[in-house]
Design a protein around this motif. Structure first.
Motif, short mmCIF file in Angstrom:
data_model
loop_
_atom_site.label_atom_id
_atom_site.label_comp_id
_atom_site.label_asym_id
_atom_site.label_seq_id
_atom_site.Cartn_x
_atom_site.Cartn_y
_atom_site.Cartn_z
N THR A 42 0.33 -86.82 5.80
CA THR A 42 1.63 -87.16 6.27
C THR A 42 2.36 -85.75 6.68
O THR A 42 2.20 -84.71 6.03
N PRO A 43 3.15 -85.58 7.88
CA PRO A 43 3.79 -84.57 8.20
C PRO A 43 4.86 -84.25 7.17
O PRO A 43 5.22 -85.24 6.40
N PHE A 44 5.47 -83.15 7.21
CA PHE A 44 6.59 -82.88 6.17
C PHE A 44 8.00 -83.22 6.85
O PHE A 44 8.46 -82.81 7.57
N CYS A 104 9.28 -91.52 -0.24
CA CYS A 104 9.76 -91.09 1.14
C CYS A 104 9.38 -89.67 1.47
O CYS A 104 9.30 -89.26 2.37
N CYS A 105 8.63 -89.12 0.20
CA CYS A 105 8.11 -87.83 0.55
C CYS A 105 6.39 -87.76 -0.15
O CYS A 105 6.19 -87.21 -1.00
N PRO A 106 5.87 -88.59 0.37
CA PRO A 106 4.34 -88.71 0.03
C PRO A 106 3.48 -87.44 -0.11
O PRO A 106 2.47 -87.68 -0.70
N PHE A 107 3.85 -86.36 0.64
CA PHE A 107 3.09 -85.24 0.64
C PHE A 107 3.26 -84.26 -0.66
O PHE A 107 2.52 -83.37 -0.82
N PHE A 108 4.16 -84.78 -1.48
CA PHE A 108 4.59 -83.87 -2.82
C PHE A 108 3.26 -84.45 -3.93
O PHE A 108 3.15 -85.52 -3.92
N LEU A 125 7.18 -80.23 -8.65
CA LEU A 125 7.08 -80.41 -7.13
C LEU A 125 6.05 -79.19 -6.44
O LEU A 125 6.47 -78.27 -6.31
N THR A 126 4.89 -79.88 -6.09
CA THR A 126 3.94 -78.99 -5.37
C THR A 126 3.30 -79.66 -4.39
O THR A 126 3.47 -80.78 -4.13
N GLY A 127 2.22 -78.86 -3.58
CA GLY A 127 1.69 -79.70 -2.51
C GLY A 127 0.78 -78.46 -1.96
O GLY A 127 0.53 -77.63 -2.24
N GLN A 133 7.80 -74.34 1.20
CA GLN A 133 9.04 -73.96 1.94
C GLN A 133 9.80 -75.26 2.40
O GLN A 133 11.12 -75.08 2.44
N PHE A 134 9.19 -76.51 2.46
CA PHE A 134 9.95 -77.76 2.64
C PHE A 134 10.79 -77.91 1.14
O PHE A 134 11.84 -78.23 1.46
N ILE A 135 10.05 -77.76 0.05
CA ILE A 135 11.08 -77.89 -1.12
C ILE A 135 12.01 -76.99 -1.03
O ILE A 135 13.26 -77.35 -1.68
N ARG A 136 12.19 -75.73 -0.75
CA ARG A 136 12.99 -74.58 -0.70
C ARG A 136 14.14 -75.37 -0.06
O ARG A 136 15.34 -75.09 -0.38
N ALA A 137 13.79 -75.82 1.31
CA ALA A 137 15.09 -76.44 2.07
C ALA A 137 15.53 -77.65 1.71
O ALA A 137 16.74 -77.53 1.63
N GLU A 138 14.77 -78.49 1.22
CA GLU A 138 15.24 -79.88 0.77
C GLU A 138 16.14 -79.80 -0.51
O GLU A 138 16.95 -80.61 -0.84
#
Length: 145
Positions: A42-44, A104-108, A125-127, A133-138
């Motif tokens: 899935t996309p981020f 809501c975030c199945p890519f984690f 939380l990894t992936g 970078q997504f985790i850092r932002a969200e």
């Protein structure tokens, strides 16, 4: 009348051709997207439709509780681990929050790790590449406390 029939047939042929070009272009775009995302990844982005309004509200409530309970953060090559004191309330909040976050975030890749002998709780939380970078932002409110 013959002229009208010729114009109508010409319009139908040209319209059909234009429609086939649009469909063909959309199929090619869909193919590019699916081939760029191996294994159906899935996309981020957070899928806000994955939760009911009640679940979303509960996720936000739990997020506030957990954010205020973070003791520390361990940066990993592919994500972060958030440190919590061992408190049954923290553990309960994490076990309730985790499936909501996963929906809501199945890519984690998500983990809850309990240290032995009453040690800390770690929520990981990894992936794949780009998730950090997504985790850092969200999760910036959790990280920049």
């Amino acid at each position: 009348m013959k002229m009208f029939l010729i114009v109508a047939i010409t319009a139908a042929v040209l319209g059909g051709y234009a429609f086939s070009q649009i469909v063909s272009e959309r199929q090619a775009a869909a193919q590019r997207i699916s081939s760029a995302s191996p294994k159906g990844e899935t996309p981020f982005y957070c899928d806000r439709t994955a939760l009911t309004p009640e679940q979303r509200k509960r996720q936000q409530e739990l997020g506030k509780i957990l954010r205020s309970s973070v003791l520390g953060i361990q940066e990993l090559p592919d994500g972060f681990e958030f440190e919590f004191s061992y408190d049954p309330a923290n553990y309960q909040a994490l076990t309730e929050f985790t499936p909501l976050e996963r929906a809501c975030c199945p890519f984690f890749d998500i983990s809850i790790r309990l240290e032995r002998e009453g040690g800390k709780i770690w929520w990981g939380l990894t992936g794949r590449e780009g998730v950090k970078q997504f985790i850092r932002a969200e999760f910036s409110p959790w990280i920049k406390r």
